[in-house]
Scaffold this motif. Structure first.
Motif, short mmCIF file in Angstrom:
data_model
loop_
_atom_site.label_atom_id
_atom_site.label_comp_id
_atom_site.label_asym_id
_atom_site.label_seq_id
_atom_site.Cartn_x
_atom_site.Cartn_y
_atom_site.Cartn_z
N MET A 176 -23.04 -32.87 78.23
CA MET A 176 -22.27 -31.83 77.62
C MET A 176 -23.26 -30.98 76.86
SD MET A 176 -18.83 -32.49 75.81
CE MET A 176 -19.47 -33.54 74.04
N SER A 177 -22.87 -30.02 76.68
CA SER A 177 -24.02 -28.75 76.13
C SER A 177 -23.88 -29.06 74.63
CB SER A 177 -23.64 -27.41 76.51
OG SER A 177 -22.40 -26.88 75.96
N LEU A 178 -24.96 -28.48 74.10
CA LEU A 178 -25.13 -28.29 72.46
C LEU A 178 -23.92 -27.82 72.01
CD1 LEU A 178 -26.70 -28.66 70.07
CD2 LEU A 178 -28.07 -26.71 70.79
N LYS A 179 -23.59 -26.49 72.55
CA LYS A 179 -22.48 -25.81 72.13
C LYS A 179 -21.16 -26.56 72.04
CE LYS A 179 -19.95 -21.25 72.94
NZ LYS A 179 -19.03 -21.92 73.67
N GLU A 180 -20.90 -27.16 73.26
CA GLU A 180 -19.66 -28.04 73.51
C GLU A 180 -19.62 -29.21 72.30
OE1 GLU A 180 -20.03 -28.94 77.43
OE2 GLU A 180 -19.00 -27.16 78.06
N ASP A 181 -20.72 -29.72 72.07
CA ASP A 181 -20.83 -30.83 71.21
C ASP A 181 -20.49 -30.36 69.79
OD1 ASP A 181 -21.48 -32.79 72.86
OD2 ASP A 181 -23.70 -32.93 71.94
N ILE A 182 -20.93 -29.13 69.49
CA ILE A 182 -20.53 -28.53 68.03
C ILE A 182 -19.18 -28.08 67.99
CG2 ILE A 182 -21.34 -26.73 66.33
CD1 ILE A 182 -24.23 -27.17 67.64
N SER A 183 -18.72 -27.65 69.10
CA SER A 183 -17.25 -27.02 68.99
C SER A 183 -16.42 -28.12 68.98
CB SER A 183 -17.20 -26.43 70.59
OG SER A 183 -15.85 -25.97 70.74
N ARG A 184 -16.69 -29.33 69.46
CA ARG A 184 -15.91 -30.39 69.02
C ARG A 184 -15.82 -31.20 67.55
NH1 ARG A 184 -17.64 -35.21 69.83
NH2 ARG A 184 -19.46 -34.46 70.90
N ILE A 185 -17.05 -30.86 67.08
CA ILE A 185 -17.25 -31.25 65.68
C ILE A 185 -16.73 -30.28 64.64
CG2 ILE A 185 -18.89 -32.03 64.04
CD1 ILE A 185 -20.70 -32.95 66.33
N LEU A 186 -17.25 -29.18 64.97
CA LEU A 186 -16.71 -28.21 63.70
C LEU A 186 -15.59 -27.45 64.27
CD1 LEU A 186 -20.17 -27.12 62.58
CD2 LEU A 186 -18.64 -28.91 61.50
N GLY A 187 -15.16 -27.30 65.49
CA GLY A 187 -14.23 -26.34 65.93
C GLY A 187 -14.80 -25.18 66.66
N PRO A 188 -13.99 -24.63 67.71
CA PRO A 188 -14.89 -23.67 68.75
C PRO A 188 -15.11 -22.46 68.05
CG PRO A 188 -12.52 -24.01 69.09
CD PRO A 188 -12.99 -24.96 68.49
N GLU A 189 -14.49 -21.96 66.79
CA GLU A 189 -14.72 -20.70 66.10
C GLU A 189 -15.97 -20.61 65.41
OE1 GLU A 189 -12.73 -22.95 65.52
OE2 GLU A 189 -12.41 -23.41 63.47
N LYS A 190 -16.54 -21.95 65.31
CA LYS A 190 -17.64 -21.96 64.32
C LYS A 190 -19.17 -21.95 65.08
CE LYS A 190 -14.85 -24.09 60.76
NZ LYS A 190 -14.75 -25.44 59.98
N VAL A 191 -19.10 -21.69 66.55
CA VAL A 191 -20.19 -21.74 67.06
C VAL A 191 -20.39 -20.84 67.98
CG1 VAL A 191 -19.23 -23.63 68.47
CG2 VAL A 191 -21.73 -23.50 68.43
#
Lengths: 458, 458
Positions: free
Chosen positions: A1-16
């Motif tokens: 999984m990409s960095l962006k996808e990880d963060i999207s999962r943690i914070l929500g897609p609108e924050k990355v």
């Protein structure tokens, strides 16, 4: 999984974001260096920052915080990739309380916005970096920003009462608080002031406000020689005046200003220039301007302009800004070094720069905050892309810094170290302080993930 | 070989003492706790301190630094024995330079001595702890000392430009320097300001001086009720005045003062009192006093005394000192807690203390720096040696501190934590900041030899 996808999962897609244009605008500041991050994250709360750092720490991903992105030393360039952490969405003024003399703000608040809101209530947030319409309070704290009025009012540090900080581990720490004095333990919050994003991420600040001065007034004065202007600085301070600003300009800058603005903008034959601003109660400002006018005349000033109101003073400050524009109008690259010297060395600095000019052919323009010795020393290069010219200019900066350090000065008074000055850092602070930096950095950020690769630290 | 003999060999016999009377005078400060050191050392240079700490570190001997010995929290009590390190012989003012706006001093310089020497040249060192005729600059830096004028001028921290510090290992570190601004790296020197001798030993300081104000003036005003005095504080600051001091006194203290000084010393029926001091240029001070007189009358003040000169203002300050003496004259033990509250809570604090008095029977006297909310709250105990009375008084301090923390305040604004407040420290700073204290302490003093056992740290 990409960095962006990880963060999207943690914070929500609108924050990355991983969009190329977003990565590109987060690759650098006003300095020339530029490195693309792998993702840009836009947290909206302390909790977002904590979750992100917890994740980044577990995955060993570098995180570089970013305020207004208007620094001069590449401080927010994500040199080791990873995450660019933009605080721009955390931009609320949470509270302005005249009763307590505090403002509570998120780090993304633009400095001038806070000043305007406080002033509307009769209160004053003094730190005034030139970029105040673009820079953020978080960035100001991370760089301990200054400005002309710091002569009287002190730098950003003097206005920080409390900080909420997220450590590299994701741990949230409250430092200080809402009181104007606090001696509970070490000055632990101070560690983050000026830390350039390398020790923690500031997510909230309680700032000290003071009553807004009733009136401002200013004087603009020309001098036939720069040393007379420098002597006037000493005379003013030795006469019991503490101006809110005391700005000096050398003859090279004045020449450029005359070329740019026309001969009439400055007294003829003017080879040194001072701006003296005072503030306080209205009658006090008038009386102090009277006294300073007499004093400046005794010091050999010519063509004194007097501004009795804030609006008139603004015209004088506009002249000061034109000095800067006129250097830009030369079309040359301006290596703007914000060195600081003990105030008694003003004339020696300008003489050193004149000698350097004769030797290298490079024009050097000095102007700035004479009261505290923080002189913006601009080495002008007509073709910085030319490797030979670049080498000459860089060698010139080297010699300037050596001179400054040899004369009890500091290589930066406001801009910080970042990338631009990293190679001089160890020499500039000395072995003992360098070692202390290492100790503190590894205690607070043992994996070296917060803005790594800056200040010449590992 | 004994500790004293070892040190005698390293530094010379004249720099160490094991005499019982010398040990006894180095066992404590103005607080009641007292522990004898094994030896008292009187270094005369940075090198002496470095040699001593190198030795102490190699032998795991605790070292507790001592300035004037006039602290209120047992900060210099050598609780784990070892060495009491007195800085009293390092008491030279090395330089006062108006040209650079700095003083360079050794840590043992008495604060009032520096102020006097600077003033003789027209320059001003503002921090003014009540003990300034006895306390030392080193102690002021180690406790980040304040005083009445810190409302306008900031605490000691605002005046420290450079420090020479000896770390626990004996390593000598130069932090900052002689310039008024410096953004070279972290604010690493700041870590030692307020560190209560637990992170390093300060052996030299470069202090910022400012031009001495031309004139001082002051007003003394009575109020029929305390809340009117507190409202006047808000009104003054909201009207654009930034007094150099703004001191408030509650009705309990005034009652004690009337008993001690006689009825005529204060306006009749006065249950709240303010001192407002302003400084600046002479005509400005006169005009500001005019304006403040009107404003205080509008706020319901009675019996306003006006001091247009510094000598007259001194008489008003003498009245303030008498308030303190009159509490002492009650013969009771005075538990002097220097709590800080957000300024808007002044009335709530006094009401809380009045309720506490009704409940416990203990008199509580509040007075102090109302502008920054730093109110000296004195719990009066008629027989502190009596265990029951002591328990009652200690429980009262507990409740005060809980109230202060619950209302956004701090348990100490000037005195520090030391031993006296150690048991509240962890709750007062919170878990995050406590953890940061541990990290920093163990990074800089891994063997825990510098003033160990303070602040509730291990």
């Amino acid at each position: 999984m990409s960095l962006k996808e990880d963060i999207s999962r943690i914070l929500g897609p609108e924050k990355v974001s991983g969009a190329p244009d977003v990565l590109a605008t987060h690759a650098g500041d006003k300095w020339y260096a530029s490195v693309l991050p792998e993702a840009v994250v836009f947290p909206e709360s302390t909790e977002d920052v904590s979750l992100l750092l917890r994740y980044a720490s577990s995955m060993n991903i570098p995180v570089t915080a970013r305020g207004g992105g208007v620094g001069y030393v590449g401080g927010c360039v994500p040199v080791r990739g990873g995450i660019s952490l933009s605080l721009e969405r955390m931009n609320r003024i949470l509270e302005i309380s005249p009763e307590d003399g505090v403002a509570v703000v998120e780090p993304g608040v633009i400095t001038a916005d806070l000043q305007r809101e406080a002033r509307a209530l009769g209160w004053f947030y003094p730190p005034d970096p030139a970029s105040r319409k673009e820079c953020s309070i978080g960035g100001n704290i991370a760089t301990n920003a200054g400005g002309p009025r710091c002569l009287k009012y002190g730098v950003t540090r003097a206005y920080v009462l409390g900080l909420t900080v997220v450590l590299a581990s994701g741990e949230v720490v409250e430092c200080g608080g809402r009181t104007h004095k606090n001696k509970t333990g070490f000055d632990i919050g101070d560690l983050f002031i000026g830390s350039e994003g390398m020790l923690g991420i500031i997510t909230r600040a309680v700032l000290r406000l003071i009553p807004h001065p009733e009136a401002f007034g200013a004087l603009s004065a020309g001098f036939p020689q720069f040393p007379l202007a420098a002597a006037a600085v000493q005379r003013i301070l030795n006469s019991g005046h503490l101006p809110s600003a005391l700005e000096i300009t050398d003859s090279f800058t004045l020449r450029a200003a005359r070329n740019y603005l026309g001969d009439s903008a400055l007294p003829s034959g003017c080879r040194g220039h001072l701006i003296v601003e005072v503030d306080g109660r209205r009658p006090a400002v008038r009386e102090e301007l009277d006294s300073l006018c007499t004093l400046l005349e005794e010091c050999g000033a010519t063509g004194i302009l007097r501004a009795d109101t804030e609006a008139e003073a603004e015209a004088i400050w506009q002249l000061r800004r034109e000095f800067s524009y006129s250097l830009k109008a030369t079309g040359m690259t301006k290596l703007n070094e914000d060195i600081v010297i003990p105030r008694s060395r003003l004339v020696a600095l300008v003489e050193f720069c004149e000698a350097l000019n004769r030797e290298t052919g490079l024009d050097i323009a000095c102007f700035g905050h004479s009261g505290d010795g923080n002189i913006h020393t601009n080495i002008m290069v007509d073709d910085y892309a030319n490797p030979e010219k670049k080498a000459l200019a860089d060698a010139c900066v080297d010699r300037l810094f050596h001179w400054v350090l040899a004369h009890g000065g500091a290589i930066t008074g406001e801009h910080g170290i970042g990338l631009a000055k990293a190679k001089w850092f160890r020499k500039a602070v000395g072995e003992g302080a360098y070692h202390l930096h290492e100790l503190v950095k590894s205690a607070l950020d043992p994996k070296n993930l917060l803005n790594p690769g800056k200040m010449g630290l590992p």
